[in-house]
Structures are given as structure tokens and as C-alpha cells.
Design an enzyme around this catalytic site. Structure first.
Site, mmCIF file in Angstrom:
data_model
loop_
_atom_site.group_PDB
_atom_site.id
_atom_site.type_symbol
_atom_site.label_atom_id
_atom_site.label_comp_id
_atom_site.label_asym_id
_atom_site.label_seq_id
_atom_site.Cartn_x
_atom_site.Cartn_y
_atom_site.Cartn_z
ATOM 1 N N ASP A 9 9.448 -7.344 8.405
ATOM 2 C CA ASP A 9 8.078 -7.823 7.696
ATOM 3 C C ASP A 9 8.829 -7.626 6.145
ATOM 4 O O ASP A 9 10.008 -7.390 5.753
ATOM 5 C CB ASP A 9 7.217 -7.308 8.141
ATOM 6 C CG ASP A 9 7.219 -5.979 7.596
ATOM 7 O OD1 ASP A 9 7.945 -5.292 7.044
ATOM 8 O OD2 ASP A 9 5.883 -5.320 7.781
ATOM 9 N N THR A 68 7.445 1.333 7.686
ATOM 10 C CA THR A 68 7.639 2.479 8.759
ATOM 11 C C THR A 68 8.478 2.588 9.809
ATOM 12 O O THR A 68 8.919 3.618 10.265
ATOM 13 C CB THR A 68 6.512 3.229 8.939
ATOM 14 O OG1 THR A 68 5.693 2.436 10.119
ATOM 15 C CG2 THR A 68 5.461 3.367 7.837
ATOM 16 N N GLY A 71 5.163 0.003 13.642
ATOM 17 C CA GLY A 71 4.439 -1.411 14.103
ATOM 18 C C GLY A 71 5.596 -2.091 14.626
ATOM 19 O O GLY A 71 5.111 -2.698 15.964
ATOM 20 N N HIS A 99 20.732 8.947 25.297
ATOM 21 C CA HIS A 99 19.806 9.503 26.588
ATOM 22 C C HIS A 99 18.984 8.091 26.877
ATOM 23 O O HIS A 99 18.364 8.279 27.859
ATOM 24 C CB HIS A 99 19.196 10.463 25.929
ATOM 25 C CG HIS A 99 19.962 11.763 26.095
ATOM 26 N ND1 HIS A 99 19.500 13.109 25.764
ATOM 27 C CD2 HIS A 99 21.361 11.934 26.190
ATOM 28 C CE1 HIS A 99 20.476 13.801 25.896
ATOM 29 N NE2 HIS A 99 21.397 13.241 26.309
HETATM 30 C C1 RB5 Z 1 2.784 -3.624 5.982
HETATM 31 O O1 RB5 Z 1 2.119 -3.030 4.878
HETATM 32 C C2 RB5 Z 1 3.125 -2.279 7.060
HETATM 33 O O2 RB5 Z 1 1.827 -1.818 7.646
HETATM 34 C C3 RB5 Z 1 4.159 -2.579 7.853
HETATM 35 O O3 RB5 Z 1 5.398 -2.869 7.369
HETATM 36 C C4 RB5 Z 1 4.558 -1.298 8.897
HETATM 37 O O4 RB5 Z 1 4.807 -0.152 8.310
HETATM 38 C C5 RB5 Z 1 3.511 -1.022 10.111
HETATM 39 O O5 RB5 Z 1 4.029 -0.244 10.859
#
Ligand code: RB5
Length: 154
Positions: A9, A68, A71, A99
């Protein structure tokens, strides 16, 4: 060498471009399913594109990058046959393969730098599933996947 499908993303876009170039230079066949800019998009759309490519056997492995990695992993693990691991260092990347036989790794463009991302890829691609007792455990995950919709919580 494995074929790899990659997606991100807006939070992972810039790192995706660097990761893609790194993998191509190493000789991997890489399919990029987007996103194509830093404009805001929804990460589940790109996780779905990557895992569908694996399910349809258009690629063997997937890399997903968002802010992160979280998501992307939550989304990817909704799909049958997908074992997605959030990895932010070489050790967890290696172990996710040895594993957990992770066929998808996810990480955060806002968490890891380019050098760490490359070391993650080297560790993941340079290791292989060990089988044995780990196969029994993965079979249990698969059985849960099969039965999950039958559970009724009262
Ligand atoms: C987008 O702002 C952010 O929420 C997405 O990139 C991600 O980190 C979600 O888990």
C-alpha cells in the site's frame, strides 16, 4: 529460483520499489501487483491480489509491505493455503520459512530500512522448510482452517 509476487500500500510503496529491484537483480522472477504511487489506498486490496496469484499458482511466494506489515498479514491469512508471517528481522524471516513454511512474508515500510529489508529477504529465501514435527503442526493449522466455519460460539 522461486517466482515471487509483490504488493504494497502507500505505506510500503517506496520500499516495495527497492525490494523489487533487489529481487530482480538477484535473478528472481517478480510480479508487481501495485500500488504504483504514494497515494492512499487500502492494503486489503493488494494483499488479496498477492495471495490470489499464489493460490492460482502464478507465483510461489509473496511479499507484502504496508506501514507495519500487520494489516497485510491479517488479510493474507484469511485465504486458504496462505501462511503469512510478519517479519522484521533476519532471524524471524529465516524461522518463518524453516518452521512455519511461510509462503508470504510481510513487513513495514515504516518499521524497517532498506538494509534490513534486504537481509530479511536473504534470510527467508535462503532457508527452507525443515518438515518433520513442523509438518504435523502445519497440518493442525490446516485442519483448523477446514473446520473453522463449523465452530459455533454461544
Ligand atoms: C496505512 O496508514 C496503514 O494503516 C497501513 O499501511 C498498515 O500499516 C496497516 O496495517
Amino acid at each position: 529460483m522461486e517466482s515471487i509476487v509483490i504488493g504494497a500500500d502507500h505505506g510500503g510503496y517506496l520500499l516495495k520499489e527497492k525490494v523489487k529491484a533487489y529481487l530482480v537483480k538477484k535473478g528472481y522472477t517478480v510480479t508487481d501487483v501495485g500500488t504504483t504511487s504514494e497515494g492512499s489506498v487500502d492494503y486489503p486490496d493488494f494483499a488479496a491480489r498477492v495471495v490470489r496469484a499464489i493460490q492460482k499458482k502464478r507465483a510461489e511466494l509473496g511479499v507484502l509491505i504496508c506501514g507495519t506489515g500487520i494489516g497485510m498479514a491479517i488479510t493474507a491469512n484469511k485465504f486458504k493455503g496462505i501462511r503469512a508471517a510478519v517479519v522484521h528481522d533476519a532471524y524471524t524471516a529465516a524461522m518463518s520459512r524453516r518452521h512455519n513454511n511461510a509462503n508470504v512474508i510481510t513487513f513495514g515500510g515504516r518499521v524497517v530500512g532498506v538494509g534490513v529489508a534486504f537481509s530479511i529477504l536473504d534470510a527467508w529465501l535462503g532457508n527452507h522448510f525443515e518438515g518433520g514435527r513442523h509438518t504435523r503442526r502445519l497440518n493442525k493449522i490446516e485442519a483448523i482452517e477446514e473446520k473453522a466455519n463449523e465452530f459455533v460460539i454461544i
